[in-house]
Scaffold this motif. Structure first.
Motif, PDB file in Angstrom:
ATOM      1  N   VAL A 154      51.520 -41.635 -39.616  1.00 54.59           N
ATOM      2  CA  VAL A 154      51.989 -40.821 -38.491  1.00 54.59           C
ATOM      3  C   VAL A 154      51.004 -39.684 -38.230  1.00 54.59           C
ATOM      4  O   VAL A 154      50.600 -38.970 -39.157  1.00 54.59           O
ATOM      5  N   ARG A 173      58.295 -41.769 -33.272  1.00 51.43           N
ATOM      6  CA  ARG A 173      57.443 -42.572 -32.386  1.00 51.43           C
ATOM      7  C   ARG A 173      58.138 -43.029 -31.114  1.00 51.43           C
ATOM      8  O   ARG A 173      57.498 -43.148 -30.068  1.00 51.43           O
ATOM      9  N   GLU A 200      51.586 -37.601 -35.318  1.00 48.78           N
ATOM     10  CA  GLU A 200      52.257 -36.616 -34.474  1.00 48.78           C
ATOM     11  C   GLU A 200      52.890 -35.481 -35.258  1.00 48.78           C
ATOM     12  O   GLU A 200      53.077 -34.379 -34.717  1.00 48.78           O
TER      13      GLU A 200
END
Length: 225
Positions: free
Chosen positions: A188, A159, A190
């Protein structure tokens, strides 16, 4: 020509028979489940690793997790970054070598230990930071089975510092921050992940999940040959 896996199977017919019979028993006893066809072989192998059927339900997948893991393996040369040596020792070297892969861990490196003392953190945190400094996290498969602080630090690196593993297999076991670290990983977006919800986990389960992904990759490889 046979389409059976030759690299990610047991090496003898007797061993293969025992493993396949075990998988059949697990399928029968588990009954209906909510996992997708490419997810279930991973959960099944985790159950096979410790005879605990609670992983049918406790195991959670990012929607792109299996596809990302298989693609990373088939790309060749993808590093596996682990939090502890036990994962590296448990992974089959011939299976990794078939895809040009190596496993890495830094938990006992002198500089990692020194940094942990100097910064009053854990070795696991510093080991993840070292992997990031070395550029090993980018495109890697990261396996965390022992240290919740490693998983928490990995989320921070994703992050805040742009770390982009191909897949995170986050399964630390324990009573202090283990459940919380996996719940954090599951937020998360990503990076794809596979986690075990709650306190259960361990390096053995990470190894089982990675071996299942290697088997899926070999099946894809042979089907396209």
């Amino acid at each position: 020509m046979s389409r059976a896996n030759s690299v990610t199977e047991q090496l003898t017919r007797a061993g293969q028979a025992i493993e396949h019979d075990s998988f059949s028993i697990i399928d029968a006893e588990a009954g209906p489940h909510a996992y997708e066809p490419m997810q279930w072989p991973i959960v099944r192998r985790m159950i096979h690793a410790n005879a605990d059927f609670e992983f049918n339900g406790l195991t959670a997948f990012h929607p792109q997790a299996v596809a990302a893991g298989v693609s990373a393996i088939l790309a060749g040369g993808t590093p596996v970054v682990a939090d502890v040596e036990m994962i590296c020792s448990g992974l089959s070297r011939p299976r990794l070598a078939h895809f040009g892969m190596r496993a890495h861990q830094f938990i006992s490196d002198a500089d990692v230990i020194a940094d942990a003392h100097a910064q009053d953190t854990t070795r696991a945190v510093q080991a993840m930071r070292k992997a990031h400094r070395l550029g090993l996290l980018r495109g890697a498969i990261v396996g965390i089975g022992n240290a919740p602080t490693a998983l928490i630090e990995l989320v921070r690196l994703i992050r805040e510092e742009g770390a982009r593993p191909a897949l995170v297999v986050g399964m630390p076991v324990g009573f202090v921050a283990a459940a919380e670290s996996k719940a954090l990983m599951a937020t998360v977006h990503e990076v794809p992940w596979i986690v075990i919800r709650g306190r259960k986990g361990g390096s053995t389960l990470v190894v089982a999940a990675l071996h299942a992904l290697l088997a899926l990759a070999e099946s894809r490889q042979r089907a396209s040959a």
